[in-house]
Structures are given as C-alpha cells and as structure tokens.
Design a protein around this motif. Structure first.
Motif, PDB file in Angstrom:
ATOM      1  N   PHE A   1      26.954  -8.323 -37.196  1.00 27.58           N
ATOM      2  CA  PHE A   1      28.290  -8.131 -36.611  1.00 27.58           C
ATOM      3  C   PHE A   1      29.330  -8.114 -37.732  1.00 27.58           C
ATOM      4  CE2 PHE A   1      25.613 -10.342 -33.601  1.00 27.58           C
ATOM      5  CZ  PHE A   1      25.815  -9.655 -32.418  1.00 27.58           C
ATOM      6  N   THR A   2      30.242  -7.161 -37.687  1.00 31.80           N
ATOM      7  CA  THR A   2      31.345  -7.084 -38.646  1.00 31.80           C
ATOM      8  C   THR A   2      32.643  -6.906 -37.882  1.00 31.80           C
ATOM      9  OG1 THR A   2      29.877  -6.029 -40.251  1.00 31.80           O
ATOM     10  CG2 THR A   2      32.246  -5.901 -40.669  1.00 31.80           C
ATOM     11  N   ASN A   3      33.606  -7.793 -38.162  1.00 35.68           N
ATOM     12  CA  ASN A   3      34.911  -7.712 -37.497  1.00 35.68           C
ATOM     13  C   ASN A   3      35.879  -6.991 -38.438  1.00 35.68           C
ATOM     14  OD1 ASN A   3      37.162  -8.000 -35.945  1.00 35.68           O
ATOM     15  ND2 ASN A   3      37.252 -10.250 -36.034  1.00 35.68           N
ATOM     16  N   ASN A   4      36.118  -5.705 -38.185  1.00 35.07           N
ATOM     17  CA  ASN A   4      37.035  -4.910 -38.999  1.00 35.07           C
ATOM     18  C   ASN A   4      38.469  -4.944 -38.478  1.00 35.07           C
ATOM     19  OD1 ASN A   4      34.907  -3.646 -40.742  1.00 35.07           O
ATOM     20  ND2 ASN A   4      34.220  -2.869 -38.761  1.00 35.07           N
ATOM     21  N   ALA A   5      38.695  -5.656 -37.393  1.00 36.31           N
ATOM     22  CA  ALA A   5      40.035  -5.688 -36.796  1.00 36.31           C
ATOM     23  C   ALA A   5      40.926  -6.682 -37.549  1.00 36.31           C
ATOM     24  CB  ALA A   5      39.938  -6.057 -35.324  1.00 36.31           C
ATOM     25  N   THR A   6      42.180  -6.664 -37.204  1.00 32.85           N
ATOM     26  CA  THR A   6      43.159  -7.574 -37.836  1.00 32.85           C
ATOM     27  C   THR A   6      43.225  -8.913 -37.118  1.00 32.85           C
ATOM     28  OG1 THR A   6      44.903  -6.572 -36.491  1.00 32.85           O
ATOM     29  CG2 THR A   6      44.536  -5.651 -38.687  1.00 32.85           C
ATOM     30  N   SER A   7      42.630  -8.989 -35.942  1.00 35.34           N
ATOM     31  CA  SER A   7      42.654 -10.236 -35.171  1.00 35.34           C
ATOM     32  C   SER A   7      41.241 -10.778 -35.027  1.00 35.34           C
ATOM     33  CB  SER A   7      43.255 -10.000 -33.774  1.00 35.34           C
ATOM     34  OG  SER A   7      42.500  -9.036 -33.070  1.00 35.34           O
ATOM     35  N   ASP A   8      41.121 -12.059 -34.714  1.00 36.58           N
ATOM     36  CA  ASP A   8      39.824 -12.702 -34.565  1.00 36.58           C
ATOM     37  C   ASP A   8      39.147 -12.257 -33.269  1.00 36.58           C
ATOM     38  OD1 ASP A   8      40.525 -13.950 -36.859  1.00 36.58           O
ATOM     39  OD2 ASP A   8      40.990 -15.890 -35.923  1.00 36.58           O
ATOM     40  N   THR A   9      37.829 -12.227 -33.316  1.00 35.67           N
ATOM     41  CA  THR A   9      37.030 -11.948 -32.125  1.00 35.67           C
ATOM     42  C   THR A   9      36.414 -13.249 -31.637  1.00 35.67           C
ATOM     43  OG1 THR A   9      36.508  -9.711 -32.880  1.00 35.67           O
ATOM     44  CG2 THR A   9      35.064 -10.656 -31.219  1.00 35.67           C
ATOM     45  N   LYS A  10      36.576 -13.506 -30.344  1.00 33.32           N
ATOM     46  CA  LYS A  10      36.113 -14.769 -29.776  1.00 33.32           C
ATOM     47  C   LYS A  10      35.078 -14.518 -28.686  1.00 33.32           C
ATOM     48  CE  LYS A  10      40.672 -16.910 -30.484  1.00 33.32           C
ATOM     49  NZ  LYS A  10      41.802 -17.578 -29.823  1.00 33.32           N
ATOM     50  N   ASN A  11      34.263 -15.545 -28.480  1.00 30.83           N
ATOM     51  CA  ASN A  11      33.294 -15.576 -27.371  1.00 30.83           C
ATOM     52  C   ASN A  11      32.427 -14.313 -27.338  1.00 30.83           C
ATOM     53  OD1 ASN A  11      34.569 -17.982 -26.642  1.00 30.83           O
ATOM     54  ND2 ASN A  11      35.961 -16.948 -25.229  1.00 30.83           N
ATOM     55  N   LEU A  12      31.825 -14.009 -28.450  1.00 31.39           N
ATOM     56  CA  LEU A  12      30.962 -12.833 -28.546  1.00 31.39           C
ATOM     57  C   LEU A  12      29.582 -13.193 -27.987  1.00 31.39           C
ATOM     58  CD1 LEU A  12      30.733  -9.924 -29.561  1.00 31.39           C
ATOM     59  CD2 LEU A  12      30.051 -10.815 -31.774  1.00 31.39           C
ATOM     60  N   HIS A  13      29.165 -12.499 -26.901  1.00 35.57           N
ATOM     61  CA  HIS A  13      27.894 -12.817 -26.250  1.00 35.57           C
ATOM     62  C   HIS A  13      27.402 -11.603 -25.471  1.00 35.57           C
ATOM     63  CE1 HIS A  13      30.969 -13.531 -23.187  1.00 35.57           C
ATOM     64  NE2 HIS A  13      30.020 -13.334 -22.283  1.00 35.57           N
ATOM     65  N   ILE A  14      26.254 -11.760 -24.817  1.00 34.33           N
ATOM     66  CA  ILE A  14      25.619 -10.677 -24.055  1.00 34.33           C
ATOM     67  C   ILE A  14      25.642 -11.030 -22.574  1.00 34.33           C
ATOM     68  CG2 ILE A  14      23.387  -9.590 -23.544  1.00 34.33           C
ATOM     69  CD1 ILE A  14      22.803  -9.573 -26.468  1.00 34.33           C
ATOM     70  N   GLU A  15      25.942 -10.024 -21.743  1.00 32.52           N
ATOM     71  CA  GLU A  15      25.942 -10.204 -20.293  1.00 32.52           C
ATOM     72  C   GLU A  15      25.296  -8.989 -19.638  1.00 32.52           C
ATOM     73  OE1 GLU A  15      29.780 -10.876 -18.711  1.00 32.52           O
ATOM     74  OE2 GLU A  15      29.993 -12.892 -19.535  1.00 32.52           O
ATOM     75  N   ASP A  16      25.012  -9.124 -18.338  1.00 35.46           N
ATOM     76  CA  ASP A  16      24.577  -8.007 -17.490  1.00 35.46           C
ATOM     77  C   ASP A  16      23.447  -7.226 -18.138  1.00 35.46           C
ATOM     78  OD1 ASP A  16      24.454  -6.401 -15.323  1.00 35.46           O
ATOM     79  OD2 ASP A  16      26.126  -5.115 -15.876  1.00 35.46           O
ATOM     80  N   VAL A  17      22.377  -7.940 -18.475  1.00 37.25           N
ATOM     81  CA  VAL A  17      21.237  -7.295 -19.113  1.00 37.25           C
ATOM     82  C   VAL A  17      20.482  -6.472 -18.066  1.00 37.25           C
ATOM     83  CG1 VAL A  17      19.125  -7.658 -20.417  1.00 37.25           C
ATOM     84  CG2 VAL A  17      21.063  -9.194 -20.739  1.00 37.25           C
ATOM     85  N   LYS A  18      20.384  -5.163 -18.280  1.00 35.91           N
ATOM     86  CA  LYS A  18      19.674  -4.268 -17.358  1.00 35.91           C
ATOM     87  C   LYS A  18      18.384  -3.799 -18.027  1.00 35.91           C
ATOM     88  CE  LYS A  18      23.904  -2.649 -15.165  1.00 35.91           C
ATOM     89  NZ  LYS A  18      24.753  -1.494 -14.844  1.00 35.91           N
ATOM     90  N   LEU A  19      17.262  -4.295 -17.515  1.00 36.41           N
ATOM     91  CA  LEU A  19      15.980  -4.024 -18.151  1.00 36.41           C
ATOM     92  C   LEU A  19      15.093  -3.211 -17.228  1.00 36.41           C
ATOM     93  CD1 LEU A  19      15.329  -7.585 -19.578  1.00 36.41           C
ATOM     94  CD2 LEU A  19      16.330  -5.654 -20.764  1.00 36.41           C
TER      95      LEU A  19
END
Length: 929
Positions: free
Chosen positions: A742-760
C-alpha cells in the motif's frame, strides 16, 4: 488379420471392426476371434478389444466368461484406461454367477488412485444392482465412500449411482452437500444435470419454503380462538431468513445459466423455479431466451417445459424473441403462438395483433388456423380489443382460402356468444356466406349461430333453412345435424313460416343412412310436434332448445400441465413416465441444519486462529508502522475479548519502539521459530499422499511479478500492488499467500484501511489482513493475506475500504501460482508419471526461444511461470519439475525434453486436466518468447 503375429495387422483389423459397429452393422460373429486377443500386450489393440467386448459381452456371455481371468488381470494393469475398460467389460456380463467377482472389482476400483477408474466403478454400481438387488447394502457402502471423493470427475457418476440404487438414503448426502455445491461448477455437463436434479429434491426436504410469507393470511379454521389468530399473525410478521446452505445452492448454480449445454440451463431453471424466492426466479428468463435463439433442436422442449409455467411478466421484455420465423417447423410456430397469446396484455396487444396479421398470409395452413384461434383467445382475454378482433375476423371471411374462412367462422361464432345482441349485422353477413363456404365445420357453425340467435335475424333465418333443405341430402353429417337443430328452433319460434320446411327436413332425415341423424330426427319430431302419444317432455321443448348457453372459454391447451415436476419427461408428455419421482413438499418446520456440518480436526481449528507476522516486509516498516499491517484477520468475527487483547498488543508494540535492534531481532526469530513449529505440527497431522516427500518452498526473488490492484488515480491517491510471494501461508496451508503493498500518495492520511464484502466463487476462502488504522500521507506499508482459490483461476472479488471510500478490486491468480513445489527423486518422478498417463498427460512440441536453449534458462523460465521445484535428472536433454496444487494436493509434473536446433517437447502430467491444460499454455508462452 486377427490371427496374425503382427500387432499392426491386429490393430488395423480392430479399427475396421469398431468402425462396423459404429455404422450399426452386426459384428457378433467375430466374437471368438476378437476375444482371443484380449491378452495382447499392445495397449492400442487391447483398448479396442475392450470396446468390442463391452458391446457384445451381454450377447455372448458364455464366451465372455472364459476370459474373466484376463479381465481380472486387466484390473491391475498400470494403465488406468485398461483398468477402467476391464471393469466396464466385467460389469457388462449379465451372469449372476460372477456377482462376487464384480463386487470385489468395484470395491477395489473405488479405492483406485485414478479418478477415471473410480468414475467407472460408479458406473458399474447400477449395473450390478440391476443384476442382483440383494447386494444393495454393500453397494451403498461403496457409494458412501465415493460420495466423499473430492474429484470432479467422480461426482456426477456417483450421484447417478446414488439415484439408481438408494435415492431414499438422504442421510448420505448431508455431509457431502456443501462439497457437491462447491464442486458443481467444475463437474462435466451431464454430471451437473444429475447433481442439480438430486439437490433439487434434497433441498425440498431440508429447507423451508422461501415464499412462505407471500401467501397472505391463508385459510383459518372457523372455531379458532383469538389467541391462535394472534399467534398466526406474529408468525406472518416474522421475516423469513433463508438457510445459508439453501443460499449456497442458489448462488453456486446461478453461473451455470451461462452454460453452453441446454440441459444444464434447463436443470438450473427448474431448480430456481422450485427452490428460489419469487423475486429471484426472473434471472432464468434471459438464459432460456438465449437457448431459443441458438439451439433449434431444443426449442420445442424448452417451450413445452418452461415458458407456459413462467409467463408471469418474466418474458415480456423479450417479446420479440418469440416472433415466428418462416423457417420454423409448424410445431414450433404453434408453440410460439401460445407464448405470444399468453404474453398479450393491454400495452402490447396492438403489436401482437399486427404480427398476427402477417402470419395469416403464411402458406402453412395449420399455422394459419392456429393464428386465427390465437386472435380469438386474445379477444376473449382482453375485452378492449374484442371489437377490433371481430372486425378483423369478419374481413377474413372474404379471403379466397376456404380454410381461413372456415376457421374464422368458428372463432367468430365463439366470440359472438359473448355479446350477440351487439353484433346482429355480423350474423347477417355470415348467413350470406352459406352459399360460398363449403367447409363442413364452418357451415355447421353458421347454422348453429343462426339457430341460436334467430330472434336477432327473424327474416333471414327461414330463408337460410329453405336453402339448406334443398341441399340436405348432399350435406355432410355434421351439417345435417345442425340443419335439423335449426329447423326445430325455428319451428318453436316462427312456426307459421317454417312448419312445412321443418316437416320436410325431418322426413328427409328419417331415411338418412346415418343412424345418428335418423335418431335425432325421430327424437325432435316427438319433442316439438305434440301428439297423443308424445309424453310430458314436449311441454318443455322451448326450454330445452332455446335455453341460454354459457359463452365458451377459450383456454390454452397447456393450461393443466402442472401435475409433474418442471423439466421432467413426464411434464413434457403430460403423462407419468417410468421412473418418475414426485417432487417432495416443503417441510412445515426446518430440519436440523447441523447434519451438514463436517467435523474439522482440532489441529486445523488451532491453525485457523494463529496470527501471522509479515516477515517479508522491511524491518523499518515493521517497527515504525505497527499501526500498519502486521497481522492477517481471520474470516470469522473475533469476540470482544480478542479485540481488547489485540489493542493491548499494539500498545505494547508502540511502547517498545525504543528497544534495541538486537531485542527486536531476537523477538522476530522467536516468532519465526514458533511459526515453523506450528507448520511442522500441521504437516505431521495432515495426510500426505507421499509420506516420504517434503515440501520445498522457493524463496521469493526480485523477479516476482507485481500486479496492480488499485491505481493511484482511481484510488484518490491510494495505490495498491500485489504479488504472489510463494511463501507458505502459516495460518492455513491450503491458502496462497498474496503480498500487498500500500502506498499513500495523497496529501491527507488514510484511515481504517480494510477489506469488506468479499465475493468469492464456489468454495473459495479468504483470510484477510488486519485493519490498517492509519497510513500517513507519503508513506507505504505491506500486508499479507491468504486466499484459497480452490485450484481455480477464477478471480476473488472484494471491496477495499477506507474511512471515506470503497473501491471494487479483484485478484486473479495465474495457474502457476496455484502450486507449491515438492521434492521428488528421479525414481519417484518416473513412478508418479507412469500413473498419470492417458487422459492426464498433455504433450506439445515447441521451438525454444534463441535465449532459452540452455538448461539454466529453461529452469529459470519454468520456475518463474510456475511455482515448481527442479527434479534431479540423469539426462542432459531433459529438465523435470514437480509440484502440488495448494488446495487439493494434486500432483503436477512437467518435463521439457530438448532436441536439435531448438526443438523441444513439453509434457505435463496432472490429475486435474483443466489445470494441466492451462499450465501447458503458460509454459509454452514462457519458453517461446
């Protein structure tokens, strides 16, 4: 040629004999000459001999019995095709004396290493059961064993055997239900049909009706108390919650609606019709319409089976798909007419009627007659267009074709019965046609209409009777009967003008050759002409002849076809066929769902909860970004205690940032040693096909290919790349480790990065990475997640979520990343390769790239394309590689044999033929470019 000492001549002779059989010629006289070659050492000759014996073993039982010892030796042949053919011939000999031999052979074949032989054993079970039903108990044990088989090649055949031998033993399906649902998409097409039909009946006995709350209040007993009514209302208010296993079946069968096999699509359609909620049944409409456009030979079956039970607005958007083509057979045209008639409503009736007008001009007379009847049904069902249809049918009365005029008269007669007082002009117009229309049914319909509504045409009716009396002797029987009825009705309503005509007609009928006409004339004379001998019945003559008759209801001939299960032969024939099984009713209360739970070993459960440290990430990121991603998250939701414990661990980590590097290194080495110990324990407890084979993982190199998961523009500054690290995923050995950066290229912080709604897809599982609470602007972090792709290259779809956005992403693995390397000696490699011949072997000739003509380059390119390990080889012109699929542990063997001038041969041996085919394509691409 069969007696020759040369195998080439024997092979040529057998090819000719098999060709004769394929053309339908009788070759049974050659049985003694053929059976002598059953012990031939040439494999190709032996295969064809077995093919011949399967065809004629039942007819020449005595001669076949003489070769049983040869068949028994064939059951232990190294070649899987020979073993399967021997079992197939043995089961085709219908002699009860060899039942014990057949039973022993089936039991041994059910434990065979080759799935093809196990499949043949499943096919032999119904044959043995029909020969000796007393063997049922032993056969059920074999079926139970084969049902636990995880190979897709066996699943369809063993379910067919289950349906033939013991369909009532539903307890055998409980523990295999989820496995069958997950394997369904990979089973061969005809096996899919059998499994779907079986699971349909299984679901009707194990799950509740999903439409249970859509039936309204229902019928209540007269004496029910207020408390009972309150309880019923509470039950109705409770929303229905579908069983997860019920949803699993619907979800895994839905992709099969895209199958090229019409039988599979129809099987899924009937499953949805009988099992799915009404709101979801509509998904089958598009698939059925697709079949109508492409597969002409199945159109009649599809229309008969489905469309007349599924017309609740579902097919209205596809109205044009049912328009009739000039090339359609008459039967298909009539079936499509029925569909168009049933789809007609106030909004589309004008379009349908315009279409019907063009059909009337067809040269197919039966189709034209059916079209006119369809117009009459539309007029009956939709009152707004009744007058329009009547006017159109009246215009057809001037058609040159007698059949069109006759059918129009019959339909107009039925329509006029609904409102005769409004259409006296039409009755007059039809009365004038009696001179021109010669079709008996049309003439009879006109006469019945004039007689029934003679009070509306009092001047024309007697004149029509006069004309009919002149031609009475030349008319058909059906017309004569209506002339007598017309005379009787006019005598009762207008005796002054028609008394003599009636007597004349009755006198002619008295001497007619047809006894029905003579009896009718005598009966009517006594009824309408009172005499001293006539009984009291003559007083009621007017009530009998002039009684009001209800208007006919024009109904579809397919109305009462819901007595049998949709998609069955009985439903198609509208009569119970042999072997038909009634579809069970829904249970009133849900059976225990725990019977479908498969026991999991304690060791596996323990491994599922172990946390995993990302040792592949740089140490600076591990210490600095403890808030980054260090632990993968389990699929199951953790309890509150687990969450509190995780928070304490993170706080302890943040406080220990100032500790020395030596301490951190010692901690990491301890964690790594604990991880390896847990892996060793799991491997000891797990059953491996090669007890002396140990896995040898390839360390991730810088050459591992990175794939883009999320672009920084699409991700609003967040970019994600992933690669297949080829490291063992310690929490679950059956999962592929996917390293994500993961690389945050934005000017603001990224929070609560996670995975949801896994469709398998079917059977896939994901072990997610832990939530990244904070990823500061300009920084990067790495996480590892585990994905069980079930040995399939289908993509795993999920949502990558932050505190502000959700991004839809997917990971699709190359087939080479679905394997893990395994170490084999040269002798072990040859032994395993000899057992994976025939259908499990794929060979391709290729020309190596100019830069790939030495051993080092070949090894590098093969190991880069697939996660395989090098196998020692004594030859300089061969490179051998071995591995196992991550999920099922199926062995994968690859051989690259080099020749002169860059020519080479690539051979792949694998139990899973689909994986073998895909791997060959990838390796060919890697070695030639």
């Amino acid at each position: 040629m069969l007696d020759s000492n040369k195998d080439a001549l024997k092979l040529e002779a057998m090819k000719r004999i098999v060709a004769m059989i394929a053309r339908g010629k009788n070759a049974s006289d050659l049985f003694p000459a053929v059976v002598k070659n059953v012990a031939c050492k040439n494999i190709e000759v032996k295969k064809l001999v077995y093919v011949y014996l399967v065809r004629y073993a039942e007819e020449q039982q005595d001669l076949a019995l003489l070769s049983i010892s040869t068949f028994q030796r064939g059951l232990k042949d190294p070649n899987q095709l020979i073993r399967a053919s021997a079992l197939r011939v043995l089961s085709s000999i219908r002699v009860t004396i060899i039942v014990p031999i057949m039973m022993l052979a089936i039991k041994e074949a059910a434990s065979d290493m080759s799935p093809y032989v196990r499949k043949t054993a499943a096919h032999a079970i119904p044959k043995l059961y029909s020969l000796d039903p007393e063997q049922k108990d032993q056969l059920i044990e074999v079926i139970e064993k084969l049902l636990a088989d995880k190979t897709t090649l066996v699943a369809g055949s063993v379910v067919m055997a289950f349906e033939e031998v013991c369909p009532e033993r539903i307890d055998l399906i409980h523990k295999n239900y989820r496995k069958l649902c997950n394997l369904l998409i990979d089973v061969e097409e005809w096996g899919q049909v059998v499994i779907i039909n079986m699971l349909t009946r299984y679901a009707r006995t194990q799950f509740l009706n999903p439409n249970i709350n859509e039936g309204g209040g229902g019928d209540k007993t007269f004496y029910c108390s207020d408390e009972d009514e309150d309880e019923d209302e509470e039950k109705e208010k409770q929303p229905y919650v579908m069983d997860p296993d019920h949803r699993l079946l619907l979800r895994n069968t839905k992709p099969l609606l895209q199958s090229r096999n019409a039988a599979v699509v129809m099987a899924v359609a009937q499953l949805y019709f009988h099992l799915a909620p009404k709101a979801e049944v509509g998904v089958i409409a598009k698939a059925l319409v697709r079949l109508l456009r492409k597969i002409c030979q199945f159109i009649s079956i599809i229309l008969n089976n489905f469309l007349f039970r599924l017309l609740q607005g579902m097919f209205e958007p596809y109205l044009k798909s049912f328009y009739i083509r000039s090339t359609d057979p008459t039967q298909i045209k009539i079936l499509k007419l029925e569909v168009l008639t049933n789809l007609a409503n106030e909004t589309n009736i004008s379009t349908i009627l315009r279409e019907f007008q063009t059909y009337i001009k067809s040269m197919d007379k039966d189709f034209v007659a059916a079209t006119i009847q369809a117009i009459g049904r539309c007029a009956t069902n939709i009152g707004e267009v009744r007058d329009t249809c009547l006017n159109g049918l009246v215009q057809l009365l001037s058609n040159r074709d007698e059949l069109v005029v006759a059918e129009s008269v019959v339909v107009i007669k039925k329509l006029l019965q609904m409102q005769p007082e409004k259409h006296s002009d039409i009755i007059k117009h039809m009365a004038k046609l009696t001179d021109n229309i010669q079709v008996p049914m049309a003439r009879a319909s006109i006469l019945w209409l004039i007689g029934e509504y003679c009070e509306h045409v009092p001047k024309i009716a007697p004149d029509v009777l006069r004309k009919m009396a002149k031609s009475f002797t030349n008319e058909e029987d059906i017309v004569k009967l209506q002339i007598i009825n017309l005379a009787a009705k006019l005598y009762l309503t207008n005796s002054k003008q028609t008394k003599l005509l009636t007597q004349y007609v009755l006198n002619l009928a008295k001497y007619d050759q047809n006894y029905d006409i003579r009896d009718r004339a005598r009966f009517i004379r006594q009824l309408i002409v009172p005499t001293e001998k006539s009984g009291a019945l003559s007083k009621y003559a007017k009530k009998l002849f002039l009684a009001l008759k209800p208007a006919p209801v024009l109904e579809s001939p397919f109305k009462d076809r819901d007595h049998f299960q949709l998609g069955s032969l009985s439903h198609l024939l509208n009569a119970k066929a042999g072997g038909y099984q009634e579809l069970p009713d829904w249970p009133e209360s849900a059976p225990d769902p725990s019977v479908r739970n498969v026991e999991v070993k304690e060791s596996v459960r323990a491994v599922g909860t172990v946390t995993y440290r990302d040792t592949g990430a740089p140490r600076a990121q591990q210490t600095e970004g403890s808030r980054g991603c260090s632990f993968p998250r389990a699929v199951e939701q953790s309890s509150e205690d687990d969450r509190k414990r995780d928070r304490k661990i993170k706080e302890q980590k943040s406080n220990s940032e100032s500790e020395s590097d030596e301490d951190s290194e010692s901690e990491s080495s301890q964690s790594e040693s604990s991880d390896t110990e847990s892996e060793v324990e799991v491997k000891k407890k797990k059953k491996v096909r090669h007890p002396d084979v140990s896995f040898q993982t390839i360390a991730p190199s810088s050459a591992l290919k990175n794939y883009e998961l999320l672009h920084r523009i699409t991700g609003e500054g967040l970019s994600v790349e992933y690669c297949f690290s080829r490291q063992a995923f310690s929490p679950d050995a059956n999962m592929v480790a996917v390293q994500m950066h993961f690389t945050n290229n934005a000017t603001s912080d990224t929070k609560n990065l996670h995975i949801e709604d896994v469709k398998l897809q079917s059977g896939m599982r994901v072990k997610e990475f832990a939530e990244i609470e904070l990823l500061p602007a300009g920084e990067a972090t790495t996480a590892v997640m585990g994905v069980d792709f079930c040995d399939s290259t289908q993509a795993a779809n999920f949502q990558l979520c932050t505190h502000t956005r959700k991004f839809f992403v997917s990971i699709q693995p190359p087939v080479g990343e679905l394997m893990r390397p395994v170490f084999l000696t040269e002798n072990e490699f040859k032994k395993e390769q000899s057992q994976l011949m025939g259908m499990n072997e794929i060979s391709e000739n290729l020309t190596l790239d100019a830069k790939c003509r030495n051993e080092h380059a070949i090894v590098q390119r093969v190991t880069t394309a697939a996660n395989l390990s090098r196998v020692p080889c004594g030859s300089d012109k061969e490179c051998r590689f071995a591995g196992k699929t991550v999920t099922s542990g199926s062995l994968v063997l690859a051989t690259v044999a080099t020749k002169d001038e860059g020519a080479a041969q690539l051979t792949v041996n694998c139990e899973k033929m689909v994986i073998g085919t895909m791997l060959v394509k990838d390796l060919l691409l890697a070695l030639t470019q």
